[in-house]
Every structure is written in C-alpha cells, then in structure tokens.
Design a protein around this motif. Sequence first.
Motif, PDB file in Angstrom:
ATOM      1  N   GLY A  25       0.803  -1.208   0.000  1.00 16.89           N
ATOM      2  CA  GLY A  25       0.000   0.000   0.000  1.00 16.89           C
ATOM      3  C   GLY A  25       0.837   1.260   0.000  1.00 16.89           C
ATOM      4  O   GLY A  25       2.062   1.213   0.094  1.00 16.89           O
ATOM      5  N   ARG A  26       0.175   2.373  -0.056  1.00 18.23           N
ATOM      6  CA  ARG A  26       0.849   3.658  -0.133  1.00 18.23           C
ATOM      7  C   ARG A  26       1.063   4.268   1.243  1.00 18.23           C
ATOM      8  O   ARG A  26       0.548   3.792   2.233  1.00 18.23           O
ATOM      9  N   SER A  27       1.838   5.328   1.259  1.00 13.99           N
ATOM     10  CA  SER A  27       2.009   6.161   2.454  1.00 13.99           C
ATOM     11  C   SER A  27       2.552   5.396   3.649  1.00 13.99           C
ATOM     12  O   SER A  27       2.204   5.699   4.788  1.00 13.99           O
ATOM     13  N   PHE A  28       3.408   4.419   3.391  1.00 16.60           N
ATOM     14  CA  PHE A  28       3.972   3.609   4.480  1.00 16.60           C
ATOM     15  C   PHE A  28       4.608   4.491   5.538  1.00 16.60           C
ATOM     16  O   PHE A  28       4.416   4.277   6.729  1.00 16.60           O
ATOM     17  N   SER A  29       5.375   5.479   5.134  1.00 19.47           N
ATOM     18  CA  SER A  29       6.156   6.256   6.077  1.00 19.47           C
ATOM     19  C   SER A  29       5.305   7.118   6.993  1.00 19.47           C
ATOM     20  O   SER A  29       5.764   7.543   8.049  1.00 19.47           O
ATOM     21  N   SER A  30       4.082   7.390   6.629  1.00 24.53           N
ATOM     22  CA  SER A  30       3.227   8.242   7.456  1.00 24.53           C
ATOM     23  C   SER A  30       2.349   7.447   8.415  1.00 24.53           C
ATOM     24  O   SER A  30       1.706   8.021   9.294  1.00 24.53           O
ATOM     25  N   TYR A  31       2.335   6.140   8.279  1.00 23.30           N
ATOM     26  CA  TYR A  31       1.520   5.297   9.146  1.00 23.30           C
ATOM     27  C   TYR A  31       2.166   5.148  10.524  1.00 23.30           C
ATOM     28  O   TYR A  31       3.379   5.253  10.679  1.00 23.30           O
ATOM     29  N   VAL A  32       1.335   4.847  11.487  1.00 22.49           N
ATOM     30  CA  VAL A  32       1.802   4.314  12.759  1.00 22.49           C
ATOM     31  C   VAL A  32       1.753   2.791  12.641  1.00 22.49           C
ATOM     32  O   VAL A  32       0.722   2.226  12.263  1.00 22.49           O
ATOM     33  N   TRP A  33       2.882   2.161  12.953  1.00 19.24           N
ATOM     34  CA  TRP A  33       2.972   0.702  12.897  1.00 19.24           C
ATOM     35  C   TRP A  33       3.196   0.166  14.307  1.00 19.24           C
ATOM     36  O   TRP A  33       4.002   0.714  15.057  1.00 19.24           O
ATOM     37  N   GLY A  34       2.477  -0.889  14.602  1.00 20.11           N
ATOM     38  CA  GLY A  34       2.574  -1.434  15.949  1.00 20.11           C
ATOM     39  C   GLY A  34       2.705  -2.940  15.947  1.00 20.11           C
ATOM     40  O   GLY A  34       2.418  -3.617  14.957  1.00 20.11           O
ATOM     41  N   TRP A  35       3.181  -3.437  17.068  1.00 21.62           N
ATOM     42  CA  TRP A  35       3.210  -4.879  17.339  1.00 21.62           C
ATOM     43  C   TRP A  35       2.373  -5.133  18.593  1.00 21.62           C
ATOM     44  O   TRP A  35       2.515  -4.418  19.601  1.00 21.62           O
ATOM     45  N   PHE A  36       1.542  -6.136  18.495  1.00 16.73           N
ATOM     46  CA  PHE A  36       0.747  -6.605  19.625  1.00 16.73           C
ATOM     47  C   PHE A  36       1.015  -8.090  19.792  1.00 16.73           C
ATOM     48  O   PHE A  36       1.532  -8.750  18.895  1.00 16.73           O
ATOM     49  N   ARG A  37       0.624  -8.608  20.933  1.00 16.35           N
ATOM     50  CA  ARG A  37       0.752 -10.049  21.135  1.00 16.35           C
ATOM     51  C   ARG A  37      -0.430 -10.565  21.930  1.00 16.35           C
ATOM     52  O   ARG A  37      -1.070  -9.824  22.689  1.00 16.35           O
ATOM     53  N   GLN A  38      -0.682 -11.835  21.736  1.00 15.57           N
ATOM     54  CA  GLN A  38      -1.793 -12.460  22.461  1.00 15.57           C
ATOM     55  C   GLN A  38      -1.373 -13.846  22.905  1.00 15.57           C
ATOM     56  O   GLN A  38      -1.088 -14.718  22.069  1.00 15.57           O
ATOM     57  N   ALA A  39      -1.324 -14.020  24.202  1.00 10.91           N
ATOM     58  CA  ALA A  39      -1.006 -15.315  24.787  1.00 10.91           C
ATOM     59  C   ALA A  39      -2.300 -16.109  24.944  1.00 10.91           C
ATOM     60  O   ALA A  39      -3.385 -15.534  25.013  1.00 10.91           O
ATOM     61  N   PRO A  40      -2.188 -17.443  25.039  1.00  9.82           N
ATOM     62  CA  PRO A  40      -3.391 -18.271  25.191  1.00  9.82           C
ATOM     63  C   PRO A  40      -4.215 -17.847  26.392  1.00  9.82           C
ATOM     64  O   PRO A  40      -3.682 -17.691  27.502  1.00  9.82           O
TER      65      PRO A  40
END
Length: 124
Positions: A25-40
């Motif tokens: 997609g476009r505008s990669f540099s303007s996005y906020v990117w995050g990591w989440f996790r989910q344990a059982p």
Amino acid sequence: VQLQASGGGLVQAGDSLRLSCATSGRSFSSYVWGWFRQAPGKEREFVAAIRGGGSTIYADSVKGRFTISRSNANKMVYLQMTGLRPEDTAVYYCAGDPRIILSSVYTAARYEYWGQGTLVTVSS
C-alpha cells in the motif's frame, strides 16, 4: 493495505528473535505501525509502536529488551526481541493505521490493518 508477519519460532529463554512485517500500500512512512501479542487465554496486548516521525513507544514489560524499527524503502516493520522470557510466549501481530493519535497507539481496536500473526514460543 496488507500485512504479513513472519519470523516467529521456538527459542530458549535468553535468546533473541527478529520478527518482520511486510506491508503493501501507499504512504507507508506516514503510518503508525505497531506490534501486539496475544497469549493463550489472554487479551491482545500492546508491545511496541513506531510513529511516522520515527518515535517509538514500548510496553513496560518489553522496554529495554525489544526494539521496533522500520524500513521505508522496503515497507517493512521489524521487532527485534532480545532477552526473551517464557512470559513473552504469544502470537505476535503487526498492525498499522494512517490516522491513529498518540494516546491510542496502545489500543488494538484503533488500528485498521492487521497481519495474520506469527507464533513465538520461549521455553525455560
């Protein structure tokens, strides 16, 4: 926008691992990117985020051990994890949003785009 997370695996406590998230997609540099996790049996929780200007935010539980980064040229987001602990075991998801504000980066529901998740298992 499509996200594809990879890099998970089975490691021992104290080991390091790098997760990658390929985006489209476009505008990669303007996005906020995050990591989440989910344990059982647990809710999805915030791990780290990187904003358009490059500033980073971490959950207290990973601060000093994990590093989020991105490559604007390759449209990739990374999560370098060191000093892994058994409690880091979870499915890790990358997420992105073009409009999220700072106070909302910790909230999974605020992110519009999600990858499929990659499993990280840390043995003791």
